[in-house]
Design a protein around this motif. Sequence first.
Motif, mmCIF file in Angstrom:
data_model
loop_
_atom_site.group_PDB
_atom_site.id
_atom_site.type_symbol
_atom_site.label_atom_id
_atom_site.label_comp_id
_atom_site.label_asym_id
_atom_site.label_seq_id
_atom_site.Cartn_x
_atom_site.Cartn_y
_atom_site.Cartn_z
ATOM 1 N N ARG A 106 0.826 -1.209 0.000
ATOM 2 C CA ARG A 106 0.000 0.000 0.000
ATOM 3 C C ARG A 106 0.861 1.261 0.000
ATOM 4 O O ARG A 106 0.522 2.256 -0.646
ATOM 5 N N ILE A 107 1.984 1.238 0.724
ATOM 6 C CA ILE A 107 2.895 2.387 0.688
ATOM 7 C C ILE A 107 3.460 2.560 -0.716
ATOM 8 O O ILE A 107 3.570 3.681 -1.234
ATOM 9 N N GLN A 108 3.822 1.458 -1.349
ATOM 10 C CA GLN A 108 4.308 1.538 -2.725
ATOM 11 C C GLN A 108 3.241 2.109 -3.651
ATOM 12 O O GLN A 108 3.537 2.915 -4.541
ATOM 13 N N ARG A 109 1.988 1.721 -3.432
ATOM 14 C CA ARG A 109 0.908 2.228 -4.276
ATOM 15 C C ARG A 109 0.695 3.719 -4.069
ATOM 16 O O ARG A 109 0.469 4.461 -5.032
ATOM 17 N N VAL A 110 0.780 4.176 -2.818
ATOM 18 C CA VAL A 110 0.629 5.609 -2.552
ATOM 19 C C VAL A 110 1.740 6.393 -3.241
ATOM 20 O O VAL A 110 1.501 7.451 -3.838
ATOM 21 N N CYS A 111 2.961 5.880 -3.176
ATOM 22 C CA CYS A 111 4.077 6.570 -3.834
ATOM 23 C C CYS A 111 3.852 6.665 -5.339
ATOM 24 O O CYS A 111 4.173 7.682 -5.965
ATOM 25 N N LYS A 153 10.831 9.630 -13.794
ATOM 26 C CA LYS A 153 10.800 8.386 -14.559
ATOM 27 C C LYS A 153 9.885 7.342 -13.931
ATOM 28 O O LYS A 153 9.825 6.208 -14.397
ATOM 29 N N GLY A 154 9.202 7.726 -12.856
ATOM 30 C CA GLY A 154 8.251 6.819 -12.237
ATOM 31 C C GLY A 154 8.830 5.884 -11.196
ATOM 32 O O GLY A 154 8.143 4.966 -10.746
ATOM 33 N N ARG A 155 10.064 6.099 -10.769
ATOM 34 C CA ARG A 155 10.683 5.229 -9.764
ATOM 35 C C ARG A 155 10.260 5.681 -8.372
ATOM 36 O O ARG A 155 10.364 6.857 -8.029
ATOM 37 N N ILE A 156 9.799 4.743 -7.573
ATOM 38 C CA ILE A 156 9.318 5.059 -6.231
ATOM 39 C C ILE A 156 10.396 4.730 -5.204
ATOM 40 O O ILE A 156 11.358 4.014 -5.505
ATOM 41 N N PRO A 157 10.279 5.260 -3.982
ATOM 42 C CA PRO A 157 11.251 4.920 -2.934
ATOM 43 C C PRO A 157 11.312 3.414 -2.689
ATOM 44 O O PRO A 157 10.340 2.688 -2.916
ATOM 45 N N LEU A 158 12.454 2.976 -2.207
ATOM 46 C CA LEU A 158 12.703 1.552 -2.008
ATOM 47 C C LEU A 158 12.455 1.191 -0.546
ATOM 48 O O LEU A 158 13.121 1.712 0.350
ATOM 49 N N ILE A 159 11.491 0.322 -0.303
ATOM 50 C CA ILE A 159 11.217 -0.149 1.057
ATOM 51 C C ILE A 159 12.199 -1.273 1.363
ATOM 52 O O ILE A 159 12.046 -2.405 0.896
ATOM 53 N N LEU A 160 13.231 -0.951 2.127
ATOM 54 C CA LEU A 160 14.273 -1.928 2.417
ATOM 55 C C LEU A 160 13.788 -3.019 3.352
ATOM 56 O O LEU A 160 14.153 -4.186 3.209
ATOM 57 N N TRP A 161 12.972 -2.626 4.319
ATOM 58 C CA TRP A 161 12.534 -3.590 5.325
ATOM 59 C C TRP A 161 11.274 -3.077 5.988
ATOM 60 O O TRP A 161 11.093 -1.873 6.153
ATOM 61 N N ILE A 162 10.406 -3.988 6.372
ATOM 62 C CA ILE A 162 9.223 -3.631 7.150
ATOM 63 C C ILE A 162 9.014 -4.731 8.177
ATOM 64 O O ILE A 162 9.150 -5.921 7.864
ATOM 65 N N THR A 163 8.731 -4.339 9.395
ATOM 66 C CA THR A 163 8.672 -5.306 10.487
ATOM 67 C C THR A 163 7.509 -4.985 11.412
ATOM 68 O O THR A 163 7.096 -3.821 11.520
ATOM 69 N N PRO A 164 6.946 -5.994 12.089
ATOM 70 C CA PRO A 164 5.861 -5.723 13.039
ATOM 71 C C PRO A 164 6.371 -4.960 14.253
ATOM 72 O O PRO A 164 7.539 -5.057 14.636
#
Length: 210
Positions: A93-98, A107-118
């Motif tokens: 969802r964060i990628q979709r918002v970006c 060029k349409g490149r979005i930020p890179l989510i390196l890691w996501i944790t609970p």
Amino acid sequence: MFPRNPRHNPYAPVEPLIMWQGPGLVTRLWRWRTEIVLLTLAAGAVLAFVSAVGQGMWWATVALAGTVCVPAAVPVGRKWVRRHFWCLFSRHRIQRVCAQTSMHTRKGRIPLILWITPADFGERAFILLRAGICADDFEAFGAEIAAACCAASVRVRRHPRRAHFVTVDVVRRATDDDVPCDAGDDRLGAGTWGDGGQGGASRPLERLAG
């Protein structure tokens, strides 16, 4: 000066003229890496199960049933599955918002989510920003991220020494500790995952202005 949340977007008239390039194969594999690994493991388990049953090894049925049923029957297992499901959900969802806002390059490149944790409050994402994007952009689009992730709110914090790294907290429930980040040293992600930094330092990450 134009606001960062581009409901007033100075580039809106020319955006339809830009030939957006879709993500490449490597990018797609990276974004769906967890699902690909899970699907591969599931396919391998099914093949092993079919092979074992074909050879008359009925213990494979018991082993597979136990692997699936035990996590579902134990509260800790259900909690683990539920929290990691929300991690996958929030990442996409964060990628979709970006992609749907201005938090991407020309060029349409979005930020890179390196890691996501609970986390106790929800999920925490550690993000590498592309050139042309800064932590203030995530702060400006906090409401959009919270809505997309079905969360209560979002907290955005910039790394104290490396502005191209940000931590995004997707808050789903209130906790006693409302400032979970700790950046006592300049290691990438130090304190971001609750390690407390070095030497017991407890200097919080910078809170961005709205």
